[in-house]
Scaffold this active site. Structure first.
Site, PDB file in Angstrom:
ATOM      1  N   SER A  32       1.316  -1.356  -0.395  1.00  0.00           N
ATOM      2  CA  SER A  32      -0.100  -0.023  -0.052  1.00  0.00           C
ATOM      3  C   SER A  32       0.707   1.484  -0.011  1.00  0.00           C
ATOM      4  O   SER A  32       1.527   1.627   1.066  1.00  0.00           O
ATOM      5  CB  SER A  32      -0.856   0.213   1.002  1.00  0.00           C
ATOM      6  OG  SER A  32      -1.599  -0.797   1.052  1.00  0.00           O
ATOM      7  N   HIS A  63      -3.311   0.667  -4.430  1.00  0.00           N
ATOM      8  CA  HIS A  63      -2.736  -0.450  -5.136  1.00  0.00           C
ATOM      9  C   HIS A  63      -3.271  -0.759  -7.215  1.00  0.00           C
ATOM     10  O   HIS A  63      -4.540  -0.886  -7.255  1.00  0.00           O
ATOM     11  CB  HIS A  63      -3.400  -2.215  -4.598  1.00  0.00           C
ATOM     12  CG  HIS A  63      -2.975  -2.139  -3.067  1.00  0.00           C
ATOM     13  ND1 HIS A  63      -1.946  -3.591  -3.162  1.00  0.00           N
ATOM     14  CD2 HIS A  63      -2.611  -1.837  -2.139  1.00  0.00           C
ATOM     15  CE1 HIS A  63      -1.558  -3.318  -1.429  1.00  0.00           C
ATOM     16  NE2 HIS A  63      -2.236  -2.309  -1.122  1.00  0.00           N
ATOM     17  N   HIS A  85      -5.283  -9.394  -0.416  1.00  0.00           N
ATOM     18  CA  HIS A  85      -5.483  -9.050   0.263  1.00  0.00           C
ATOM     19  C   HIS A  85      -6.075 -10.646   0.807  1.00  0.00           C
ATOM     20  O   HIS A  85      -7.550 -10.660  -0.098  1.00  0.00           O
ATOM     21  CB  HIS A  85      -5.662  -8.656   0.936  1.00  0.00           C
ATOM     22  CG  HIS A  85      -4.297  -7.213   1.225  1.00  0.00           C
ATOM     23  ND1 HIS A  85      -4.735  -6.933   0.586  1.00  0.00           N
ATOM     24  CD2 HIS A  85      -3.647  -6.886   1.732  1.00  0.00           C
ATOM     25  CE1 HIS A  85      -3.521  -5.134   0.669  1.00  0.00           C
ATOM     26  NE2 HIS A  85      -2.901  -5.579   0.815  1.00  0.00           N
ATOM     27  N   TYR A  87      -8.571 -10.199   2.975  1.00  0.00           N
ATOM     28  CA  TYR A  87      -9.595  -9.336   3.904  1.00  0.00           C
ATOM     29  C   TYR A  87     -10.766  -9.611   2.349  1.00  0.00           C
ATOM     30  O   TYR A  87     -11.657  -8.005   2.266  1.00  0.00           O
ATOM     31  CB  TYR A  87      -9.474  -7.695   4.136  1.00  0.00           C
ATOM     32  CG  TYR A  87      -8.336  -7.373   3.446  1.00  0.00           C
ATOM     33  CD1 TYR A  87      -8.761  -6.446   2.707  1.00  0.00           C
ATOM     34  CD2 TYR A  87      -6.628  -7.080   3.969  1.00  0.00           C
ATOM     35  CE1 TYR A  87      -8.333  -5.178   2.295  1.00  0.00           C
ATOM     36  CE2 TYR A  87      -6.330  -6.283   3.551  1.00  0.00           C
ATOM     37  CZ  TYR A  87      -6.724  -5.473   2.694  1.00  0.00           C
ATOM     38  OH  TYR A  87      -6.613  -4.504   1.816  1.00  0.00           O
ATOM     39  N   GLU A  88     -10.309  -9.117   1.207  1.00  0.00           N
ATOM     40  CA  GLU A  88     -10.763  -8.825   0.607  1.00  0.00           C
ATOM     41  C   GLU A  88     -11.068 -10.234  -0.616  1.00  0.00           C
ATOM     42  O   GLU A  88     -12.374 -10.289  -1.169  1.00  0.00           O
ATOM     43  CB  GLU A  88      -9.653  -8.916  -1.380  1.00  0.00           C
ATOM     44  CG  GLU A  88      -9.040  -7.683  -1.214  1.00  0.00           C
ATOM     45  CD  GLU A  88      -7.855  -7.096  -1.832  1.00  0.00           C
ATOM     46  OE1 GLU A  88      -8.803  -6.465  -3.154  1.00  0.00           O
ATOM     47  OE2 GLU A  88      -6.868  -7.718  -1.774  1.00  0.00           O
ATOM     48  N   ALA A 115       3.141  -2.138   4.537  1.00  0.00           N
ATOM     49  CA  ALA A 115       2.806  -0.778   5.282  1.00  0.00           C
ATOM     50  C   ALA A 115       1.825  -1.743   6.725  1.00  0.00           C
ATOM     51  O   ALA A 115       1.164  -2.669   6.337  1.00  0.00           O
ATOM     52  CB  ALA A 115       1.455   0.018   4.495  1.00  0.00           C
ATOM     53  N   MET A 213      -1.361  -7.106   7.398  1.00  0.00           N
ATOM     54  CA  MET A 213      -2.505  -8.164   6.964  1.00  0.00           C
ATOM     55  C   MET A 213      -2.211  -8.627   5.919  1.00  0.00           C
ATOM     56  O   MET A 213      -3.242  -8.734   4.475  1.00  0.00           O
ATOM     57  CB  MET A 213      -3.856  -6.906   6.688  1.00  0.00           C
ATOM     58  CG  MET A 213      -4.377  -5.730   7.555  1.00  0.00           C
ATOM     59  SD  MET A 213      -6.300  -5.103   7.154  1.00  0.00           S
ATOM     60  CE  MET A 213      -6.355  -4.430   8.678  1.00  0.00           C
ATOM     61  N   SER A 214      -0.711  -8.657   5.373  1.00  0.00           N
ATOM     62  CA  SER A 214      -0.432  -9.354   4.141  1.00  0.00           C
ATOM     63  C   SER A 214       0.976  -9.955   4.151  1.00  0.00           C
ATOM     64  O   SER A 214       0.884 -10.351   5.914  1.00  0.00           O
ATOM     65  CB  SER A 214      -0.392  -8.708   3.162  1.00  0.00           C
ATOM     66  OG  SER A 214       0.683  -7.017   3.816  1.00  0.00           O
ATOM     67  N   ASN A 237       1.689   3.593  10.804  1.00  0.00           N
ATOM     68  CA  ASN A 237       1.162   4.856  11.660  1.00  0.00           C
ATOM     69  C   ASN A 237       1.445   3.640  12.882  1.00  0.00           C
ATOM     70  O   ASN A 237       1.843   2.624  13.068  1.00  0.00           O
ATOM     71  CB  ASN A 237      -0.384   4.719  11.272  1.00  0.00           C
ATOM     72  CG  ASN A 237      -0.835   2.862  11.035  1.00  0.00           C
ATOM     73  OD1 ASN A 237      -0.930   2.030  10.101  1.00  0.00           O
ATOM     74  ND2 ASN A 237      -1.035   1.734  12.377  1.00  0.00           N
ATOM     75  N   HIS A 249      -6.942   5.235   6.937  1.00  0.00           N
ATOM     76  CA  HIS A 249      -6.485   4.589   5.623  1.00  0.00           C
ATOM     77  C   HIS A 249      -5.764   5.598   5.194  1.00  0.00           C
ATOM     78  O   HIS A 249      -4.284   5.257   4.599  1.00  0.00           O
ATOM     79  CB  HIS A 249      -7.504   3.415   4.709  1.00  0.00           C
ATOM     80  CG  HIS A 249      -6.873   2.508   3.601  1.00  0.00           C
ATOM     81  ND1 HIS A 249      -5.589   1.899   4.326  1.00  0.00           N
ATOM     82  CD2 HIS A 249      -6.455   2.811   2.464  1.00  0.00           C
ATOM     83  CE1 HIS A 249      -5.402   1.604   2.514  1.00  0.00           C
ATOM     84  NE2 HIS A 249      -6.150   1.860   1.764  1.00  0.00           N
TER      85      HIS A 249
HETATM   86  N1  HPA Z   1      -2.381  -2.755  11.415  1.00  0.00           N
HETATM   87  C1  HPA Z   1      -3.496  -3.710  10.683  1.00  0.00           C
HETATM   88  N2  HPA Z   1      -2.515  -3.667   9.221  1.00  0.00           N
HETATM   89  C2  HPA Z   1      -1.758  -1.913   9.018  1.00  0.00           C
HETATM   90  C3  HPA Z   1      -1.471  -1.118  10.084  1.00  0.00           C
HETATM   91  C4  HPA Z   1      -2.255  -1.055  11.088  1.00  0.00           C
HETATM   92  O1  HPA Z   1      -1.857  -0.741  12.016  1.00  0.00           O
HETATM   93  N3  HPA Z   1      -1.389  -0.735   9.228  1.00  0.00           N
HETATM   94  C5  HPA Z   1      -1.369  -0.174   8.232  1.00  0.00           C
HETATM   95  N4  HPA Z   1      -1.211  -1.496   8.031  1.00  0.00           N
END
Ligand code: HPA
Length: 282
Positions: A32, A63, A85, A87-88, A115, A213-214, A237, A249
């Site tokens: 990302s 993406h 991912h 989650y998709e 990320a 998440m990846s 973050n 996001h």
């Molecule tokens: N949590 C999960 N996935 C992420 C985060 C997070 O804080 N930041 C970027 N991808």
């Protein structure tokens, strides 16, 4: 009749190879907000995922969804701009399918990027962290189901998932570029909701420095196929509850863009050295 995963990967790889004269031994998956590395490749062909037979398509914002085969500093690479991912709605095996294709294209070294949320308080927003290890909390594994020996063994070893030499190279090159050299353990969750503060405290207790998440499905599939893996997270973050503010996001994408210069510089520095390692391993 359903075509097996190996045959699908072979067909997709044959298509990719028909689009370029380059024969990349290094693959990259750009996460990302981290895709612009691929914009600067020389002699590039850009292949939209939609054109590659049976390739899954990314729906996540940020993406682009194309495979760029080109040269970085004279070295052929295959770079995925965007990934899919769990989650998709894709299974872990589908999430790892592009990794299978890269393997069949001839990639021996896979550089995964993502990320991530920072759990370790030594990291600040924008930090780049080399993964030392991971914790798979996604509740899925890309190797679930009948094993295809043409890919690899039923029970692949995961002791050395993230290649030690590659990690050393990445940390050395980070130092040379005045990027603080961090290494950490990545916890992968299914998402798409971000974690709760209680979940982050739990993850810290079990030894995670980062959360995302990846990456893990791809790393598992790559090791299954005998590829060597380097993974680098961009801390976009601090994880939930570390700072007293909500996660967003848009901020994840923004921070990715902000550190893009450093990130691209690090990849450019690492690639020729990894290419040497690939040659040595031949
Ligand atoms: N949590 C999960 N996935 C992420 C985060 C997070 O804080 N930041 C970027 N991808």
């Amino acid at each position: 009749m359903t075509t097996d995963l190996y045959t699908r990967a072979e067909s997709a790889a044959a298509f990719v190879l028909s689009q370029t004269a380059l024969r990349p031994r290094i693959g990259l998956v750009l996460g990302s907000g981290l895709g612009s590395f691929a914009d600067e490749l020389a002699n590039a062909v850009r292949i939209p995922y939609a054109h590659i037979p049976t390739f899954p398509r990314s729906t996540a914002i940020g993406h682009a969804g194309q495979l760029v085969v080109g040269k970085s500093g004279g070295i052929a690479v295959a770079a995925m701009q965007g990934r899919v991912h769990l989650y998709e709605g894709y299974s872990a095996a589908e999430v790892a399918f592009p990794t299978r294709v890269l393997g069949r294209v001839g990639v021996r070294a896979l550089i995964l990027t993502n990320a991530a949320g920072g759990i370790n308080s030594e990291y600040g927003q924008g930090a780049l962290v080399v993964l030392r290890d991971h914790i798979n909390l996604q509740g899925q594994n890309p190797l679930t189901g009948a094993n295809d020996e043409r890919f690899g063994a039923r029970f692949p070893d995961m002791t050395y998932t993230y290649n030690k030499r590659y990690r050393e190279i990445a940390l050395e090159e980070a130092k040379k570029l005045s990027i603080p050299p961090h290494e950490g353990v990545y916890a992968a969750l299914a998402g798409p909701s971000y974690e709760t503060p209680a979940e982050i405290r739990c993850l810290r207790t079990i030894g995670a420095d980062l959360v995302g998440m990846s990456t893990v499905p791809e790393a598992i599939a790559a090791r299954h196929m005998g590829m060597s893996v380097l993974a680098i997270s961009c801390v976009t973050n601090m994880a939930a509850g570390i700072l007293d503010k909500p996660l967003d996001h848009a901020e994840v994408l923004e921070v990715g863009r902000r550190v893009m210069g450093q990130f691209v510089a690090l990849l450019r520095a690492v690639i020729p050295r990894i290419a040497e390692e690939v040659k040595k391993a031949d």
